[in-house]
Each structure stands twice: as C-alpha cells, then as structure tokens.
Design an enzyme around this catalytic site. Structure first.
Site, PDB file in Angstrom:
ATOM      1  N   GLY A   1      30.202  25.141  23.253  1.00 55.48           N
ATOM      2  CA  GLY A   1      31.648  25.373  23.773  1.00 55.48           C
ATOM      3  C   GLY A   1      32.400  24.176  24.035  1.00 55.48           C
ATOM      4  O   GLY A   1      31.771  22.989  23.839  1.00 55.48           O
TER       5      GLY A   1
ATOM      6  N   LYS B   1      48.279  12.712 -24.021  1.00 47.70           N
ATOM      7  CA  LYS B   1      46.955  12.230 -23.198  1.00 47.70           C
ATOM      8  C   LYS B   1      47.040  10.534 -23.412  1.00 47.70           C
ATOM      9  O   LYS B   1      46.821  10.173 -24.584  1.00 47.70           O
ATOM     10  CB  LYS B   1      45.667  12.624 -23.728  1.00 47.70           C
ATOM     11  CG  LYS B   1      44.777  12.215 -22.437  1.00 47.70           C
ATOM     12  CD  LYS B   1      43.340  12.131 -23.144  1.00 47.70           C
ATOM     13  CE  LYS B   1      43.279  10.596 -23.864  1.00 47.70           C
ATOM     14  NZ  LYS B   1      41.784  10.211 -24.529  1.00 47.70           N
TER      15      LYS B   1
ATOM     16  N   GLY C   1      33.275  22.860  15.767  1.00 45.22           N
ATOM     17  CA  GLY C   1      33.130  24.247  15.739  1.00 45.22           C
ATOM     18  C   GLY C   1      32.764  24.641  14.351  1.00 45.22           C
ATOM     19  O   GLY C   1      33.138  24.032  13.383  1.00 45.22           O
TER      20      GLY C   1
ATOM     21  N   TYR D   1      49.132  17.226 -30.854  1.00 44.97           N
ATOM     22  CA  TYR D   1      48.422  16.365 -29.890  1.00 44.97           C
ATOM     23  C   TYR D   1      48.468  14.966 -30.046  1.00 44.97           C
ATOM     24  O   TYR D   1      48.232  14.521 -31.276  1.00 44.97           O
ATOM     25  CB  TYR D   1      46.886  17.059 -30.229  1.00 44.97           C
ATOM     26  CG  TYR D   1      45.945  16.080 -29.339  1.00 44.97           C
ATOM     27  CD1 TYR D   1      46.127  16.197 -27.949  1.00 44.97           C
ATOM     28  CD2 TYR D   1      45.100  15.103 -29.844  1.00 44.97           C
ATOM     29  CE1 TYR D   1      45.090  15.323 -27.082  1.00 44.97           C
ATOM     30  CE2 TYR D   1      44.263  14.229 -28.804  1.00 44.97           C
ATOM     31  CZ  TYR D   1      44.291  14.361 -27.652  1.00 44.97           C
ATOM     32  OH  TYR D   1      43.724  13.578 -26.556  1.00 44.97           O
TER      33      TYR D   1
ATOM     34  N   TYR E   1      39.156  11.194 -31.646  1.00 42.91           N
ATOM     35  CA  TYR E   1      37.527  11.424 -31.225  1.00 42.91           C
ATOM     36  C   TYR E   1      36.705  11.707 -32.255  1.00 42.91           C
ATOM     37  O   TYR E   1      36.957  12.747 -33.000  1.00 42.91           O
ATOM     38  CB  TYR E   1      37.720  12.304 -30.010  1.00 42.91           C
ATOM     39  CG  TYR E   1      36.281  12.608 -29.531  1.00 42.91           C
ATOM     40  CD1 TYR E   1      35.802  11.526 -28.610  1.00 42.91           C
ATOM     41  CD2 TYR E   1      35.824  13.710 -29.149  1.00 42.91           C
ATOM     42  CE1 TYR E   1      34.617  11.651 -28.133  1.00 42.91           C
ATOM     43  CE2 TYR E   1      34.794  14.177 -28.428  1.00 42.91           C
ATOM     44  CZ  TYR E   1      34.215  13.018 -27.761  1.00 42.91           C
ATOM     45  OH  TYR E   1      32.872  13.178 -27.194  1.00 42.91           O
TER      46      TYR E   1
ATOM     47  N   ARG F   1      35.795  32.644  12.222  1.00 44.62           N
ATOM     48  CA  ARG F   1      36.586  33.738  11.916  1.00 44.62           C
ATOM     49  C   ARG F   1      37.390  33.349  10.557  1.00 44.62           C
ATOM     50  O   ARG F   1      38.114  34.302   9.950  1.00 44.62           O
ATOM     51  CB  ARG F   1      37.848  33.661  12.873  1.00 44.62           C
ATOM     52  CG  ARG F   1      37.314  34.384  14.214  1.00 44.62           C
ATOM     53  CD  ARG F   1      38.194  34.086  15.433  1.00 44.62           C
ATOM     54  NE  ARG F   1      38.015  32.650  15.987  1.00 44.62           N
ATOM     55  CZ  ARG F   1      38.560  32.529  17.349  1.00 44.62           C
ATOM     56  NH1 ARG F   1      39.648  33.210  17.788  1.00 44.62           N
ATOM     57  NH2 ARG F   1      38.328  31.393  17.647  1.00 44.62           N
TER      58      ARG F   1
HETATM   59  C1  UD1 Z   1      40.721  27.528  22.565  1.00 42.59           C
HETATM   60  C2  UD1 Z   1      40.686  27.637  23.960  1.00 42.59           C
HETATM   61  C3  UD1 Z   1      41.718  28.633  24.266  1.00 42.59           C
HETATM   62  C4  UD1 Z   1      43.008  28.340  23.655  1.00 42.59           C
HETATM   63  C5  UD1 Z   1      43.091  27.995  22.229  1.00 42.59           C
HETATM   64  C6  UD1 Z   1      44.281  27.304  21.486  1.00 42.59           C
HETATM   65  C7  UD1 Z   1      38.642  27.402  25.108  1.00 42.59           C
HETATM   66  C8  UD1 Z   1      37.395  27.768  25.767  1.00 42.59           C
HETATM   67  N1  UD1 Z   1      39.539  28.212  24.794  1.00 42.59           N
HETATM   68  O1  UD1 Z   1      39.908  28.835  22.083  1.00 42.59           O
HETATM   69  O2  UD1 Z   1      42.137  28.796  25.704  1.00 42.59           O
HETATM   70  O3  UD1 Z   1      44.099  29.206  23.640  1.00 42.59           O
HETATM   71  O4  UD1 Z   1      41.602  27.186  21.867  1.00 42.59           O
HETATM   72  O5  UD1 Z   1      43.844  27.197  20.150  1.00 42.59           O
HETATM   73  O6  UD1 Z   1      38.706  26.005  24.876  1.00 42.59           O
HETATM   74  N2  UD1 Z   1      34.967  23.001  19.319  1.00 42.59           N
HETATM   75  C9  UD1 Z   1      33.816  22.188  19.309  1.00 42.59           C
HETATM   76  N3  UD1 Z   1      32.610  22.512  19.727  1.00 42.59           N
HETATM   77  C10 UD1 Z   1      32.412  23.536  20.412  1.00 42.59           C
HETATM   78  C11 UD1 Z   1      33.176  24.582  20.294  1.00 42.59           C
HETATM   79  C12 UD1 Z   1      34.442  24.414  19.607  1.00 42.59           C
HETATM   80  O7  UD1 Z   1      34.047  20.971  19.004  1.00 42.59           O
HETATM   81  O8  UD1 Z   1      30.975  23.865  20.858  1.00 42.59           O
HETATM   82  C13 UD1 Z   1      35.898  22.586  18.540  1.00 42.59           C
HETATM   83  C14 UD1 Z   1      36.480  23.665  17.482  1.00 42.59           C
HETATM   84  O9  UD1 Z   1      35.995  23.072  16.286  1.00 42.59           O
HETATM   85  C15 UD1 Z   1      37.669  23.652  17.782  1.00 42.59           C
HETATM   86  C16 UD1 Z   1      38.433  23.563  19.015  1.00 42.59           C
HETATM   87  O10 UD1 Z   1      37.057  22.903  19.524  1.00 42.59           O
HETATM   88  O11 UD1 Z   1      38.634  22.586  16.859  1.00 42.59           O
HETATM   89  C17 UD1 Z   1      38.290  24.719  19.866  1.00 42.59           C
HETATM   90  O12 UD1 Z   1      37.471  25.841  19.547  1.00 42.59           O
HETATM   91  P1  UD1 Z   1      37.711  27.295  18.982  1.00 42.59           P
HETATM   92  O13 UD1 Z   1      36.373  27.906  19.117  1.00 42.59           O
HETATM   93  O14 UD1 Z   1      38.763  27.291  17.809  1.00 42.59           O
HETATM   94  O15 UD1 Z   1      38.509  27.938  20.480  1.00 42.59           O
HETATM   95  P2  UD1 Z   1      39.313  28.980  20.591  1.00 42.59           P
HETATM   96  O16 UD1 Z   1      38.474  30.309  20.695  1.00 42.59           O
HETATM   97  O17 UD1 Z   1      40.538  29.002  19.603  1.00 42.59           O
HETATM   98 CA    CA Z   2      40.747  27.741  17.845  1.00 38.17          CA
END
Ligand code: UD1
Ligand code: CA
Length: 483
Positions: free
Chosen positions: A81, A355, A12, A370, A391, A16
């Site tokens: 996702g 140093k 991800g 120094y 130096y 935020r």
């Molecule tokens: C997720 C959960 C939520 C939970 C929360 C806890 C889902 C839909 N939601 O939400 O229920 O309460 O974690 O912390 O799973 N990631 C990928 N590929 C993607 C999207 C995300 O690898 O396409 C990875 C991100 O890098 C991260 C993890 O998955 O490490 C969670 O993703 P994030 O977008 O932070 O999910 P939350 O909104 O926090």
């Molecule tokens: Ca998260």
C-alpha cells in the site's frame, strides 16, 4: 533553512491496465509517465528525489537512468500500500529537515505551477500536511475528501471503503501531498490495514493528523484533468488526448495552421515555424523541427527530422532522421530513411526510397527509385526506376553521381561506382564501371528490328493449323494491296 525533498511512488503493479508492462512505463505523447512526473520534480529543485520502485523495478530504473537524472531508488518489497511505500524512504530522508512532497507515478499531467503553489501554501500556512484535491463530475474510483462543518479536512475515505452517502462526495484526493518529514514518518507507522483492500493507505495519515491536533491544509485544483490518475487504458487515452490538444493549441496560438486538430498528432518536443500548414492524419514525432511556410499534406509521419523553410511534404510519406533543406519537395509516397540529406530545392517523388544519401541542390528523383549510400550532386536528374545496387549480400558500397548528370529511366548503378560531372546515362543501362565527365554511358543490347516478322509468324501458324486459314488469307490480300 528548511529543505524540500520529493518522493515519487512508482512501485505498484497497475492491475487495472491489464498489461505485462509496469504502469509508470506506459507512455503519454511518447514519454513514459514516470519521466513526466520526474521532470516536474526536477523543476522544483529539491535537495533529493527518491523514487519508490517495486513491480518491474529494473525496467523502471533503466528507463530513468537512460535520462541520466540524479535520483535515488528505494525498493519496496511486498507492495502493501501507499503508506508502506512512503515508509521505505525513511532511511534515505534521515537527514532531511523540512518538507516531503509526495507524487504518484500515475498522476502524470500535474503542472509545475500546481506543485509550486502547493509547496508555497504549505510553507506559508505552517501546515503539517497539505493535501491536493479536485472536484469531479464522476468521482468513482478515487478517495473522497471528508470535511467538517467548518470546511476543515478530517479524513480521506477510499472508494472501496466508502458508504453510499460518502460515494456521493465529488471532491477527491489526487494523491499529491506536502508533509513535514517528522510528522510524515511518525504517521505512516501508525497506519493500520483495517480496510477492504487490507493495505496500508497513505490517506489514513489525514485522520491521524486530526487526532494528533496537527495542522492540515488542502488546495483544490480547478483544472481536474491535470491531476487525474491513470489507472486504465481509457484514462491513458484521455491523458493522451489532453496532451495532444494542449500541444496543438500552443502551436496554433504561435502561428501554425492545423487544419483538423482532432486528427493531427504532434509530439511535445516538436517545433514548427509560423505559417506552416499541417493537414490531418499527420504524425510528427520525437525531436522533429519544421521551419516556416512548410506544408505537410495528409497521412505523413515524420520522426526526429529537421525540415527547413518552405518545404512541402506530400501525401503518405515517411521520414525518419532526415535533414531536408529549404524549398525541397517530398512525396507523395516517399520514404526517407536515416542519414538522408535533401539539399535546397531538391525533389523526391512517388515510390522513391532514399537511405543514407545526399541529394544535391535542385536535383530530382521523382519516380520509383531506390537510392542508398549515394551522394548526388547539384542539378542531377534521376530517371524513373533508377536503382542503386548498393549491397552484394555482405557489404554496402557507395555510388557517387556528380553535378548535372542525367540518368535515363530504368538504370542500375552497381556500386561502388562514380559518374563524372555532366555525364548522361542512357535509359535501361546497367552501370558497373565509372563514367567519365561529359560522357554518354550506354550498356544495353543494340536494338534489332526484323521487318514483317509478325506476318511471317502468322503464316507459319496457318500452315500448321488450317482452321485459321480464312482470317490469314484476308490478311494476305491486304498485304498484297499495300504492295
Ligand atoms: C490513490 C489514493 C486515492 C487517490 C488516488 C489518486 C491511496 C490509498 N489512495 O488511489 O485516495 O484518490 O490515488 O490517483 O493512497 N504504489 C506503490 N506501492 C504500493 C501501492 C501503490 O508505490 O504498495 C504507487 C503506485 O505505483 C501508484 C501510486 O502509488 O503510482 C498510487 O497507487 P494506486 O494503487 O494507483 O492508488 P489508487 O487506488 O489510484
Ligand atoms: Ca492510481
């Protein structure tokens, strides 16, 4: 026998955090989040660890490769996702007969015990999927756990998709799961993206499991902070504070005095011996080790250094990759740069920079110096303002000062140069040649005193500027009387 594999989701963007850097590379107590999660995975000794990478995948891979752990990276293209992320690992886990433990790269405080308990409960109960939940006072932002009248988990609803009523639920999904491989990959393929974010939610597999009559379990972690997700810099700071507090408590319970834990910063790998006292606003970092009965006064930063026993570091000193033996004293206001060795009982004082040098047993450099590329023997006194000129603009050269040498104040050693045992360097000297044992080296213009020079000058001024006459004549009178 059934096997365990671990899948870490780290593809991800981490929107935020509002950062140019991938979320999982942000550090807590000096360590990238992804490394913390990986360590927990390794502790479980699974047959395979897979990390799903996507956003800034090269940087994430490089960070992990540096630590030389055997992991497999799988690229997620499209970032559609968490369910989509899991699906990418299907091929790599083709031969696995067993359980997949799913971790999030952004849930870095989770304890090994939590994970071991999850795995054991999942196995013992013979579940198809076990989720990990916790109860929060403020659950906003997290997926909520929906249970039926009997307390069975029926669904996870994401914050953005929840109704006002559902938002009131305080039990949240931590994003950590154990799932049987066969069920997992079948279920993630059934996930649809009919939700506010138009993403494939991994959380939807709970509902799928219910529909298919699969066995669902849930374990609830009591200490919520251990399963907090890091989505913003505010949460990052919360995690940092938690870690710091835990480390400090651990040190205090093992005999170290921390005068003000709220304002002391000690990294996770630092060790400190009993009866040492750490004053506030001190930063101890990296692989630093501090012995017993040491005192570290305020505003000190020490990185990757080793301090023996009974060492005192006074206010506002900085030490990087130093080796400081028993009973040495550093500071206030000292800087010790890499490859510096301060031998037993030696003293480095204010505004002294050292140093790549060794300061011998019991030797002292207490004021404004120094010292670079220098080897100093035992019992040497380095006077105030001594400089090693190491130096020439192109190359560095060594200075060697043997045992019991006395260096007067404001001396320059133009390296390479060697001073023999017991020699004395007169204050204000510029030493360009080697000094033999027990010799006095003096290199300065001999002093001349010109008697009455000041008065003579004043008389000269008076002859040129008559308006000064009265004052000067008084002076003349006084001079006569003295005679
Ligand atoms: C997720 C959960 C939520 C939970 C929360 C806890 C889902 C839909 N939601 O939400 O229920 O309460 O974690 O912390 O799973 N990631 C990928 N590929 C993607 C999207 C995300 O690898 O396409 C990875 C991100 O890098 C991260 C993890 O998955 O490490 C969670 O993703 P994030 O977008 O932070 O999910 P939350 O909104 O926090
Ligand atoms: Ca998260």
């Amino acid at each position: 026998m059934k096997k365990l594999a671990v899948l870490i989701l780290a593809a991800g963007i981490g929107k935020r955090l509002k950062s140019r850097k991938a979320k999982v590379l942000h550090t807590i107590a000096g360590e990238p989040m992804i490394m913390r999660v990986l360590k927990k995975a390794i502790a479980l000794t699974p047959v395979k660890i897979i990390i799903i990478v996507g956003h800034q995948s090269e940087a994430v891979k490089a960070c992990i490769k540096e630590s030389s752990h055997a992991v497999e990276f799988v690229e997620q293209k499209g970032l559609m996702g968490t369910a989509h992320a899991v699906l990418q690992a299907e091929k790599s886990l083709r031969d696995l007969d067993g359980t997949v433990l799913i971790l999030s790269g952004d849930v870095p405080l989770v304890g090994d015990e939590n994970l071991r308990f999850l795995y054991e409960s999942h196995r013992k109960a013979g579940n198809d999927i076990t989720i990990v939940s916790t109860v929060l006072t403020d659950p906003s932002g997290y997926g909520r756990v929906l249970r039926d009248a009997n307390g069975g988990v029926v669904r996870i609803i994401e914050d953005k998709d929840a109704t006002e009523e559902e938002k009131k639920i305080r039990e949240i999904n931590t994003g950590i799961y154990a799932a049987e491989k066969e069920f997992l990959f079948k279920a993630v393929k059934d996930v649809r993206k009919e939700n506010v974010q138009e993403e494939y939610y991994l959380t939807d597999i709970v509902e799928i499991a219910v529909k298919e009559g699969k066995k669902i379990g849930a374990i609830t972690v009591k200490n919520a902070i251990e399963v907090m997700g890091i989505n913003t810099r505010v949460e990052l700071a919360d995690a940092e504070r938690y870690f710091r507090k835990r480390k400090l408590s651990d040190l205090m319970l093992n005999g170290v005095t921390i005068v003000d834990p709220a304002n002391t910063y000690i990294g996770p790998s630092v060790s400190i011996g009993i009866d040492s006292i750490i004053y506030p606003n001190t930063f101890l970092e990296g692989m630093t080790t501090i012995g017993e009965d040491c005192v570290i006064y305020p505003n000190v930063r020490i990185i990757d250094s080793h301090l023996g026993n009974r060492v005192v570091v006074k206010e506002c000193s900085f030490i990087l990759e130093g080796e400081i033996e028993d009973e040495a004293t550093i500071g206030p206001f000292s800087q010790l740069r890499p490859e510096t060795v301060i031998k037993k009982g030696a003293k480095i004082g204010n505004f002294v920079e050292v140093k790549k040098s060794t300061i011998g047993e019991g030797s002292k450099a207490l004021h404004l110096s120094y010292i670079g590329d220098t080897t100093i023997g035992k019992g040497v006194n380095i006077g105030a303002g001594t400089i090693t000129c190491n130096y020439d603009g192109t190359k560095k050269y060594p200075t060697i000062i043997e045992d019991e040498v006395f260096v007067g104040s404001d001396t320059q050693f133009v390296a390479p140069v060697r001073v023999g045992k017991g020699a004395v360097i007169a204050a204000g000297s510029t030493i360009t040649k080697d000094v033999p044992r027990n010799a006095l080296a003096i290199s300065r213009v001999e002093q001349k005193n010109k008697e009455g020079w000041v008065l003579k000058r004043k008389l000269k001024v008076q002859s040129l500027r008559p308006e000064l006459r009265p004052r000067v004549s008084k002076l003349k009178v006084r001079k006569k009387k003295q005679k």
